[in-house]
Write a protein that holds these residues in place. Structure first.
Motif, short mmCIF file in Angstrom:
data_model
loop_
_atom_site.label_atom_id
_atom_site.label_comp_id
_atom_site.label_asym_id
_atom_site.label_seq_id
_atom_site.Cartn_x
_atom_site.Cartn_y
_atom_site.Cartn_z
N ASP A 29 0.81 -1.21 0.00
CA ASP A 29 0.00 0.00 0.00
C ASP A 29 0.85 1.26 0.00
N GLU A 30 1.91 1.26 0.79
CA GLU A 30 2.71 2.46 0.98
C GLU A 30 3.79 2.66 -0.08
N LEU A 31 4.40 1.56 -0.52
CA LEU A 31 5.57 1.67 -1.39
C LEU A 31 5.57 0.66 -2.52
N PRO A 32 4.63 0.75 -3.44
CA PRO A 32 4.62 -0.24 -4.52
C PRO A 32 5.91 -0.23 -5.34
N GLU A 33 6.53 0.96 -5.48
CA GLU A 33 7.77 1.04 -6.24
C GLU A 33 8.91 0.29 -5.55
N LEU A 34 8.87 0.25 -4.22
CA LEU A 34 9.89 -0.49 -3.48
C LEU A 34 9.75 -1.98 -3.73
N GLN A 85 15.76 -8.07 -7.12
CA GLN A 85 16.94 -8.48 -6.38
C GLN A 85 16.78 -9.89 -5.86
N ILE A 86 17.85 -10.66 -5.97
CA ILE A 86 17.82 -12.00 -5.40
C ILE A 86 17.97 -11.91 -3.89
N GLU A 87 18.87 -11.06 -3.43
CA GLU A 87 19.14 -10.93 -2.01
C GLU A 87 19.12 -9.44 -1.65
N PRO A 88 18.12 -8.99 -0.87
CA PRO A 88 18.04 -7.57 -0.53
C PRO A 88 19.23 -7.12 0.32
N HIS A 89 19.56 -5.88 0.21
CA HIS A 89 20.62 -5.27 0.99
C HIS A 89 20.25 -5.32 2.48
N ALA A 90 21.23 -5.51 3.34
CA ALA A 90 20.98 -5.64 4.78
C ALA A 90 20.29 -4.41 5.35
N PHE A 91 20.73 -3.22 4.93
CA PHE A 91 20.12 -1.98 5.42
C PHE A 91 18.65 -1.91 5.04
N LEU A 92 18.36 -2.30 3.83
CA LEU A 92 16.99 -2.29 3.35
C LEU A 92 16.13 -3.27 4.14
N ASP A 102 11.95 -2.58 10.61
CA ASP A 102 11.58 -1.46 11.48
C ASP A 102 10.19 -0.93 11.14
N LEU A 103 9.89 -0.85 9.85
CA LEU A 103 8.57 -0.39 9.42
C LEU A 103 7.48 -1.32 9.95
N GLY A 104 7.73 -2.61 9.93
CA GLY A 104 6.77 -3.57 10.47
C GLY A 104 6.52 -3.35 11.95
N LYS A 105 7.59 -3.06 12.69
CA LYS A 105 7.46 -2.81 14.12
C LYS A 105 6.66 -1.53 14.37
N LYS A 148 7.20 6.45 11.33
CA LYS A 148 6.76 5.72 10.13
C LYS A 148 6.97 6.57 8.89
N SER A 149 6.62 7.85 8.98
CA SER A 149 6.79 8.75 7.85
C SER A 149 8.26 8.84 7.44
N GLU A 150 9.15 8.94 8.41
CA GLU A 150 10.58 9.01 8.12
C GLU A 150 11.08 7.72 7.48
N LEU A 151 10.63 6.59 8.00
CA LEU A 151 11.03 5.30 7.42
C LEU A 151 10.53 5.17 5.98
N LEU A 152 9.29 5.56 5.75
CA LEU A 152 8.74 5.48 4.40
C LEU A 152 9.50 6.38 3.44
N ASN A 153 9.86 7.57 3.90
CA ASN A 153 10.64 8.47 3.05
C ASN A 153 11.99 7.85 2.71
#
Length: 77
Positions: free
Chosen positions: A7-12, A19-26, A32-35, A57-62
């Motif tokens: 809902d929030e980030l379809p482009e993400l 990607q086969i393996e997402p970056h650790a930071f991502l 964190d967004l789930g929490k 949440k807004s900062e994480l989404l940005n």
């Protein structure tokens, strides 16, 4: 959690699907967004806590949007 991202980030999700393996930071940011989403669903938190979690949440989404845009730009190069 997947619905929140859809809902929030379809482009993400599009960027991640390439990607086969997402970056650790991502991965950490998504976790964190789930929490944060879970905290916002908690009806026992105060209005001020809800406001602070909404800001987080807004900062994480940005940040996730920036990462997705960077990933999409790098993929198209």
């Amino acid at each position: 959690m997947a619905n929140d991202l859809k809902d929030e980030l379809p482009e993400l999700l599009n960027a991640l699907s390439s990607q086969i393996e997402p970056h650790a930071f991502l991965s950490e940011a998504i976790e964190d967004l789930g929490k944060v989403c879970a905290k916002l669903k908690d009806t026992s938190i105060t209005a001020s806590e809800r406001e602070e979690w909404a800001h987080i949440k807004s900062e994480l989404l940005n940040e996730l949007r920036r990462l997705a845009k960077r990933k999409l730009r790098n993929t198209s190069d």
